[in-house]
Design an enzyme around this catalytic site. Sequence first.
Site, PDB file in Angstrom:
ATOM      1  N   HIS A  49      78.723   1.254 -19.809  1.00 31.04           N
ATOM      2  CA  HIS A  49      77.565   0.654 -20.476  1.00 31.04           C
ATOM      3  C   HIS A  49      76.388   1.630 -20.372  1.00 31.04           C
ATOM      4  CE1 HIS A  49      77.165  -0.830 -16.220  1.00 31.04           C
ATOM      5  NE2 HIS A  49      75.999  -0.261 -16.421  1.00 31.04           N
TER       6      HIS A  49
HETATM    7  C1  T46 Z   1      75.064   0.617 -13.478  1.00 24.87           C
HETATM    8  C2  T46 Z   1      76.235   1.083 -12.701  1.00 24.87           C
HETATM    9  C3  T46 Z   1      76.025   2.435 -12.092  1.00 24.87           C
HETATM   10  C4  T46 Z   1      74.323  -8.523  -9.815  1.00 24.87           C
HETATM   11  O1  T46 Z   1      74.356  -9.751  -9.633  1.00 24.87           O
HETATM   12  N1  T46 Z   1      73.204  -7.817  -9.479  1.00 24.87           N
HETATM   13  C5  T46 Z   1      73.121  -6.477  -9.621  1.00 24.87           C
HETATM   14  O2  T46 Z   1      72.082  -5.887  -9.302  1.00 24.87           O
HETATM   15  C6  T46 Z   1      74.246  -5.788 -10.164  1.00 24.87           C
HETATM   16  C7  T46 Z   1      74.204  -4.276 -10.367  1.00 24.87           C
HETATM   17  C8  T46 Z   1      75.368  -6.508 -10.494  1.00 24.87           C
HETATM   18  N2  T46 Z   1      75.394  -7.847 -10.317  1.00 24.87           N
HETATM   19  C9  T46 Z   1      76.617  -8.578 -10.650  1.00 24.87           C
HETATM   20  C10 T46 Z   1      76.928  -8.642 -12.134  1.00 24.87           C
HETATM   21  C11 T46 Z   1      78.443  -8.654 -12.162  1.00 24.87           C
HETATM   22  O3  T46 Z   1      78.895  -9.973 -12.035  1.00 24.87           O
HETATM   23  O4  T46 Z   1      77.719  -7.901 -10.046  1.00 24.87           O
HETATM   24  C12 T46 Z   1      78.856  -7.904 -10.904  1.00 24.87           C
HETATM   25  C13 T46 Z   1      79.337  -6.479 -11.174  1.00 24.87           C
HETATM   26  O5  T46 Z   1      78.354  -5.792 -11.978  1.00 24.87           O
HETATM   27  P1  T46 Z   1      78.758  -4.742 -13.134  1.00 24.87           P
HETATM   28  O6  T46 Z   1      80.024  -5.162 -13.753  1.00 24.87           O
HETATM   29  O7  T46 Z   1      77.569  -4.563 -14.006  1.00 24.87           O
HETATM   30  O8  T46 Z   1      78.994  -3.417 -12.250  1.00 24.87           O
HETATM   31  P2  T46 Z   1      79.279  -1.927 -12.740  1.00 24.87           P
HETATM   32  O9  T46 Z   1      79.815  -1.204 -11.563  1.00 24.87           O
HETATM   33  O10 T46 Z   1      80.067  -1.878 -13.986  1.00 24.87           O
HETATM   34  O11 T46 Z   1      77.795  -1.328 -13.094  1.00 24.87           O
HETATM   35  C14 T46 Z   1      76.819  -1.196 -12.082  1.00 24.87           C
HETATM   36  C15 T46 Z   1      75.473  -1.701 -12.609  1.00 24.87           C
HETATM   37  O12 T46 Z   1      75.614  -3.027 -13.118  1.00 24.87           O
HETATM   38  C16 T46 Z   1      74.888  -0.830 -13.682  1.00 24.87           C
HETATM   39  O13 T46 Z   1      73.530  -1.155 -13.876  1.00 24.87           O
HETATM   40  O14 T46 Z   1      74.356   1.420 -14.071  1.00 24.87           O
HETATM   41  O15 T46 Z   1      76.674   0.159 -11.693  1.00 24.87           O
END
Ligand code: T46
Length: 136
Positions: A49
């Site tokens: 993303h």
């Molecule tokens: C990014 C890359 C480097 C939260 O509740 N709070 C938070 O601050 C974050 C980051 C995530 N979440 C929840 C949302 C999802 O249910 O944790 C779960 C996993 O998040 P996500 O699928 O977005 O994780 P990544 O590893 O794909 O991405 C993350 C960050 O979301 C993003 O901003 O730049 O790490």
Amino acid sequence: MQVVKYVFQPHGDERGQLVALEELKDIPFKIKRVYYMYDTVEGVVRGCHAHKSLEQILICIHGNCKIRLDNGKEKKIIPLERPYEGVYISNNIWREMYDFSSDAVLMVLASELYDEEDYIRDYDEFINFTKDTENK
Ligand code: T46
């Protein structure tokens, strides 16, 4: 695409190493949020993303992983292998994190609180968003 990699100053002595990160000094923005990922399953690709306005610094504080950055025109791969180095990711950059070692802990310092509205999770939408931003 210019990749900004940070090498932080470790304060080492006979007891070991310590790295301190201060906002607006070692980190180029005010840090509103810290999160980290660990126990990443082998072969998994995270991220996939971009963000409309968020800025972040990624530091693999244990183990190693790779970061793929894409500005819509060019892609770069940045290995993160040391706990005292980090990569800066501005807004408008598609990011993917992969090749996590089983012991990897990837810590992220973020300029804003969590906001799902800031995410662009569709690659075509990202390309259109970068074109729109360029034309402004
Ligand atoms: C990014 C890359 C480097 C939260 O509740 N709070 C938070 O601050 C974050 C980051 C995530 N979440 C929840 C949302 C999802 O249910 O944790 C779960 C996993 O998040 P996500 O699928 O977005 O994780 P990544 O590893 O794909 O991405 C993350 C960050 O979301 C993003 O901003 O730049 O790490």
